[in-house]
Design a protein around this motif. Sequence first.
Motif, PDB file in Angstrom:
ATOM      1  N   GLU A 269       0.861  -1.183   0.000  1.00 51.29           N
ATOM      2  CA  GLU A 269       0.000   0.000   0.000  1.00 51.29           C
ATOM      3  C   GLU A 269       0.898   1.233   0.000  1.00 51.29           C
ATOM      4  N   MET A 270       0.900   1.969  -1.087  1.00 59.18           N
ATOM      5  CA  MET A 270       1.694   3.190  -1.148  1.00 59.18           C
ATOM      6  C   MET A 270       0.965   4.314  -0.420  1.00 59.18           C
ATOM      7  N   THR A 271       1.693   5.091   0.355  1.00 60.39           N
ATOM      8  CA  THR A 271       1.101   6.232   1.057  1.00 60.39           C
ATOM      9  C   THR A 271       1.744   7.549   0.636  1.00 60.39           C
ATOM     10  N   VAL A 284       5.744   6.043   4.225  1.00 57.38           N
ATOM     11  CA  VAL A 284       5.698   6.120   2.770  1.00 57.38           C
ATOM     12  C   VAL A 284       5.079   4.866   2.160  1.00 57.38           C
ATOM     13  N   ALA A 285       4.997   3.781   2.926  1.00 54.77           N
ATOM     14  CA  ALA A 285       4.416   2.546   2.407  1.00 54.77           C
ATOM     15  C   ALA A 285       4.038   1.640   3.572  1.00 54.77           C
ATOM     16  N   ARG A 286       3.054   0.777   3.303  1.00 55.80           N
ATOM     17  CA  ARG A 286       2.694  -0.278   4.239  1.00 55.80           C
ATOM     18  C   ARG A 286       2.685  -1.599   3.485  1.00 55.80           C
ATOM     19  N   ILE A 287       3.040  -2.669   4.175  1.00 56.06           N
ATOM     20  CA  ILE A 287       2.955  -4.004   3.599  1.00 56.06           C
ATOM     21  C   ILE A 287       2.016  -4.838   4.455  1.00 56.06           C
ATOM     22  N   TRP A 288       1.002  -5.379   3.801  1.00 57.66           N
ATOM     23  CA  TRP A 288      -0.031  -6.168   4.462  1.00 57.66           C
ATOM     24  C   TRP A 288       0.246  -7.657   4.278  1.00 57.66           C
ATOM     25  N   ASP A 289       0.066  -8.392   5.376  1.00 54.58           N
ATOM     26  CA  ASP A 289       0.222  -9.850   5.364  1.00 54.58           C
ATOM     27  C   ASP A 289      -0.947 -10.467   4.615  1.00 54.58           C
ATOM     28  N   MET A 290      -0.654 -11.231   3.566  1.00 54.61           N
ATOM     29  CA  MET A 290      -1.707 -11.843   2.755  1.00 54.61           C
ATOM     30  C   MET A 290      -2.014 -13.279   3.173  1.00 54.61           C
ATOM     31  N   THR A 291      -1.379 -13.734   4.241  1.00 57.39           N
ATOM     32  CA  THR A 291      -1.620 -15.112   4.682  1.00 57.39           C
ATOM     33  C   THR A 291      -2.678 -15.202   5.768  1.00 57.39           C
ATOM     34  N   ARG A 292      -3.128 -14.044   6.308  1.00 56.00           N
ATOM     35  CA  ARG A 292      -4.134 -14.068   7.385  1.00 56.00           C
ATOM     36  C   ARG A 292      -4.810 -12.709   7.470  1.00 56.00           C
ATOM     37  N   THR A 293      -5.985 -12.672   8.071  1.00 53.04           N
ATOM     38  CA  THR A 293      -6.671 -11.415   8.349  1.00 53.04           C
ATOM     39  C   THR A 293      -6.397 -10.998   9.786  1.00 53.04           C
ATOM     40  N   GLY A 294      -6.664  -9.725  10.081  1.00 50.06           N
ATOM     41  CA  GLY A 294      -6.523  -9.224  11.444  1.00 50.06           C
ATOM     42  C   GLY A 294      -5.124  -8.810  11.823  1.00 50.06           C
ATOM     43  N   ALA A 295      -4.156  -8.947  10.928  1.00 52.69           N
ATOM     44  CA  ALA A 295      -2.768  -8.603  11.250  1.00 52.69           C
ATOM     45  C   ALA A 295      -2.503  -7.128  10.942  1.00 52.69           C
ATOM     46  N   GLU A 296      -1.698  -6.494  11.777  1.00 48.57           N
ATOM     47  CA  GLU A 296      -1.303  -5.112  11.544  1.00 48.57           C
ATOM     48  C   GLU A 296      -0.303  -5.054  10.377  1.00 48.57           C
ATOM     49  N   GLY A 320      13.419  -7.559   0.022  1.00 46.53           N
ATOM     50  CA  GLY A 320      14.487  -7.026  -0.807  1.00 46.53           C
ATOM     51  C   GLY A 320      14.041  -6.094  -1.908  1.00 46.53           C
ATOM     52  N   ASP A 321      12.743  -6.062  -2.228  1.00 47.70           N
ATOM     53  CA  ASP A 321      12.259  -5.157  -3.272  1.00 47.70           C
ATOM     54  C   ASP A 321      12.392  -3.705  -2.817  1.00 47.70           C
ATOM     55  N   THR A 322      12.778  -2.830  -3.746  1.00 45.53           N
ATOM     56  CA  THR A 322      12.760  -1.392  -3.466  1.00 45.53           C
ATOM     57  C   THR A 322      11.328  -0.897  -3.563  1.00 45.53           C
ATOM     58  N   LEU A 323      10.881  -0.226  -2.494  1.00 43.32           N
ATOM     59  CA  LEU A 323       9.515   0.286  -2.434  1.00 43.32           C
ATOM     60  C   LEU A 323       9.442   1.727  -2.912  1.00 43.32           C
ATOM     61  N   VAL A 324      10.370   2.553  -2.434  1.00 46.95           N
ATOM     62  CA  VAL A 324      10.365   3.988  -2.703  1.00 46.95           C
ATOM     63  C   VAL A 324      11.811   4.456  -2.799  1.00 46.95           C
ATOM     64  N   VAL A 325      12.051   5.446  -3.671  1.00 48.36           N
ATOM     65  CA  VAL A 325      13.351   6.115  -3.738  1.00 48.36           C
ATOM     66  C   VAL A 325      13.112   7.599  -3.494  1.00 48.36           C
ATOM     67  N   ILE A 326      13.898   8.177  -2.590  1.00 50.84           N
ATOM     68  CA  ILE A 326      13.718   9.575  -2.175  1.00 50.84           C
ATOM     69  C   ILE A 326      15.022  10.328  -2.397  1.00 50.84           C
TER      70      ILE A 326
END
Length: 335
Positions: A269-271, A284-296, A320-326
């Motif tokens: 999720e880009m912010t 600047v970004a959030r990463i959501w766990d796709m293996t379960r619900t209810g996780a922060e 290891g993926d680059t999410l954002v470059v500033i």
Amino acid sequence: MRPSPISATVDFDADGVQHGFLKLPVSHDESAWGAVMIPITVVKNGEGPTALLTGGNHGDEYEGITALLKLARRLTAEEVQGRVIIVPMMNQPAAQVGRRTSPMDRGNLNRSFPGDPDGGPTKQIADYFTRYLVPMCDYALDLHSGGRTLDILPFAAAHRLDDLELERKSLRGAIDFGASTAIMMYELDAAALYDTVVENQGKVLVTTELGGGGTSTPASIEISERGVRNFLIFAGITEGEIQRPARQQYVEMPDASCYVQSEHSGLLEMTCALGGQVREGEVVARIWDMTRTGAEPVEYRAERDGLVLARRFPARVEMGDTLVVIGEMVKSLER
């Protein structure tokens, strides 16, 4: 070191316009005596500097490929004083399948320099550029974009160099390219880059990032074509007036903290917005766990104030993926 197995069907010293190939012999299942055929155009008129224009260093970066294919079709010898060498698809096998790396050996051309004439096809291509094409040139323009995995604010860039005069000339070329952003770029690992080979041979190099997402747009092609035209004027090979943007911003990338990289896998999720401003500590970004619900989600924060130069394009991310470059906005890139 033996001579390159690659041969050219063009005469680099002949005046006029020539369209031909760099031929790399490759024997494979579908063609026992086959060859990789890398298109090349040489436009020459008398004495003068040489510009080496390249695209398709990665096969899924289409802005540069398109701009150079168009230039190769229209540029005439009468417009040139000196020589222009155009290679729209350096990594022809990768370009043919629309991938970053070669399907022949999984080679990433821009991590394969200076190359090896006894290596796989990718290293053999790198070697030919290192030992044959780069020594011919005075100016080099390598057109990149984000490919399938990155979306990048269009910019032209130079690098900090020990040779301050070469740095100054390269910076001038990056500014004259005419993108709305000019950058002094920090590379995460420069040792095996094409850029490093060119700079180590004392040649003026400008590199670019001109969009991304594995496509091109009318806007990104316009920037690319204008930039190529401007670069040839900057190099003193063609005549004309450099077309500058109404406003140009300067950005410094001082170190690796410009790159925000993932330590998790999941859904991105880009912010922050491409081209937007962020503050140090801002999410600047959030990463959501796709293996379960209810996780922060895991939040990623900027390590510096600056301009968002690039963002990951696909929403699925791995560690290891680059999410954002500033990058840091500055008034001048000169020193």
